[in-house]
Design a protein around this motif. Structure first.
Motif, PDB file in Angstrom:
ATOM      1  N   UNK A  42      16.509 -12.165  -6.417  1.00  0.00           N
ATOM      2  CA  UNK A  42      15.505 -12.804  -6.418  1.00  0.00           C
ATOM      3  C   UNK A  42      15.264 -13.722  -5.297  1.00  0.00           C
ATOM      4  N   UNK A  43      16.336 -14.027  -4.469  1.00  0.00           N
ATOM      5  CA  UNK A  43      16.159 -14.764  -3.075  1.00  0.00           C
ATOM      6  C   UNK A  43      15.380 -14.061  -2.200  1.00  0.00           C
ATOM      7  N   UNK A  44      15.587 -12.764  -2.130  1.00  0.00           N
ATOM      8  CA  UNK A  44      15.045 -11.833  -1.150  1.00  0.00           C
ATOM      9  C   UNK A  44      13.670 -11.409  -1.563  1.00  0.00           C
ATOM     10  N   UNK A  45      13.186 -11.120  -2.857  1.00  0.00           N
ATOM     11  CA  UNK A  45      12.241 -10.554  -3.230  1.00  0.00           C
ATOM     12  C   UNK A  45      11.102 -11.366  -4.202  1.00  0.00           C
ATOM     13  N   UNK A  46      11.767 -12.655  -4.967  1.00  0.00           N
ATOM     14  CA  UNK A  46      11.052 -13.521  -5.399  1.00  0.00           C
ATOM     15  C   UNK A  46      10.079 -14.241  -4.344  1.00  0.00           C
ATOM     16  N   UNK A  47       8.418 -14.215  -4.542  1.00  0.00           N
ATOM     17  CA  UNK A  47       7.727 -14.714  -3.854  1.00  0.00           C
ATOM     18  C   UNK A  47       7.227 -14.006  -2.715  1.00  0.00           C
ATOM     19  N   UNK A  48       8.091 -12.721  -2.361  1.00  0.00           N
ATOM     20  CA  UNK A  48       7.587 -11.911  -1.243  1.00  0.00           C
ATOM     21  C   UNK A  48       6.667 -10.618  -1.565  1.00  0.00           C
ATOM     22  N   UNK A  49       6.918  -9.884  -0.895  1.00  0.00           N
ATOM     23  CA  UNK A  49       5.966  -8.456  -0.989  1.00  0.00           C
ATOM     24  C   UNK A  49       7.080  -7.461  -0.485  1.00  0.00           C
ATOM     25  N   UNK A  50       6.815  -6.385  -1.028  1.00  0.00           N
ATOM     26  CA  UNK A  50       7.544  -5.192  -0.339  1.00  0.00           C
ATOM     27  C   UNK A  50       6.625  -4.492   0.651  1.00  0.00           C
ATOM     28  N   UNK A  51       7.131  -4.244   1.811  1.00  0.00           N
ATOM     29  CA  UNK A  51       6.345  -3.790   2.969  1.00  0.00           C
ATOM     30  C   UNK A  51       6.370  -2.117   3.124  1.00  0.00           C
ATOM     31  N   UNK A  52       7.504  -1.805   2.900  1.00  0.00           N
ATOM     32  CA  UNK A  52       7.660  -0.207   3.314  1.00  0.00           C
ATOM     33  C   UNK A  52       8.897   0.286   2.269  1.00  0.00           C
ATOM     34  N   UNK A  53       9.028   1.732   2.332  1.00  0.00           N
ATOM     35  CA  UNK A  53       9.945   2.259   1.469  1.00  0.00           C
ATOM     36  C   UNK A  53      10.582   3.423   2.399  1.00  0.00           C
ATOM     37  N   UNK A  54      11.778   3.761   1.804  1.00  0.00           N
ATOM     38  CA  UNK A  54      12.472   4.800   2.517  1.00  0.00           C
ATOM     39  C   UNK A  54      13.474   5.270   1.431  1.00  0.00           C
TER      40      UNK A  54
END
Length: 260
Positions: A42-54
DNA sequence: AGTACCACCTGACGGC
DNA sequence: TGCCGTCAGGTGGTAC
């Protein structure tokens, strides 16, 4: 069942449905898949967005715009399911990302043999977890060198994630079928030319599987997968498909055209 | 050190 | 009908 081609398809799903969209909320369902805490995700993703995948082997990574990476592994029953309406939600979600635009992306894993983790450095994480080079990143020479170095049975080497990451039980059988090699053949008994044929089969099988969207229905009838059944007719010769166990895993092969 | 095997999970399926 | 054993297979740990 999710092996390299399946995970690559999940990566594309994640890239399409998850990258670039602000994450409004996260639902975490307790279970053994969690190698980190839901709080950390939650801390790292909540309110954020994903930028890239691998993708690396059977692992899927997604970078958040805070610089951290979400790690997903799918065990044998894991998958990703994007959906909009609640009645389309899958049955055993372990982690669900809720996007601001009202869509959702669920990581579902009924049997919980997969895992969810977070890292700041995917390469170091892979190294720390003894994951070897990705099967599609290895050139023919590198693959041959790995086989030459092993004395154990071929199929076990193909599935050894420390040496070659991405091949599981089903595609190991398929690769050996395409290479005309018996699953219990030993690399030490094979000449270089044969090992080269095996290396080519690794690449060709994985790449073609991707083209067929890892869907057995789309695979040519000349493949083993649509005939993975004891006593079935070999699609290549008049032999019949045998079922055995190799290091505890069910193994299908044609006794007539796959030699040691 | 390299290899083999079981436990972890849950649901489906066959036998009785 | 329902219970039990077995199987499915990726991985981690342990035993050899």
């Amino acid at each position: 069942m999710p092996e390299l081609p399946d995970v690559e398809l999940f990566r594309r799903t994640l890239a399409r449905a998850g990258v670039g969209h602000p994450i409004a909320g996260i639902t975490a369902h307790r279970g053994r898949v969690w190698r980190t805490s839901p709080r950390t995700v939650r801390r790292h993703l909540g309110g954020h967005r994903l930028e890239t995948t691998r993708r690396h082997g059977k692992y899927l990574f997604a970078r958040s715009d805070d610089g951290s990476w979400l790690i997903l592994h799918f065990g044998m029953t894991g998958f990703l399911a994007p959906y909009r309406d609640e009645d389309e939600a899958p049955e055993h979600p372990r982690l669900v990302l809720h996007f601001e635009d009202g869509r959702h992306l669920a990581y579902d894993d009924q049997r919980q043999l997969g895992r969810v983790d977070v890292t700041l450095d995917p390469d170091r994480w892979l190294e720390a977890h003894d994951v070897g080079p990705d099967a599609l990143d290895l050139g023919e020479d590198a693959l041959v060198a790995i086989f030459e170095d092993r004395r154990g049975v071929l199929k076990t080497t193909l599935m050894d994630q420390k040496r070659i990451a991405g091949i599981g039980n089903v595609y190991a059988d398929e690769i050996l079928f395409h290479a005309h090699l018996h699953p219990e053949a030993r690399a030490g008994d094979l000449d270089r030319r044969t090992l080269r044929r095996l290396a080519r089969a690794v690449h060709r099988t994985l790449e073609d599987t991707l083209k067929y969207h890892a869907d057995p229905e789309e695979m040519p009838r000349t493949w083993l997968l649509p005939h993975r059944e004891e006593g079935a007719r070999c699609p290549r010769c008049e032999g019949s498909i045998r079922k055995t166990k190799v290091s505890g895993r069910s193994t299908y092969y044609c006794a007539a055209c796959q030699t040691r």
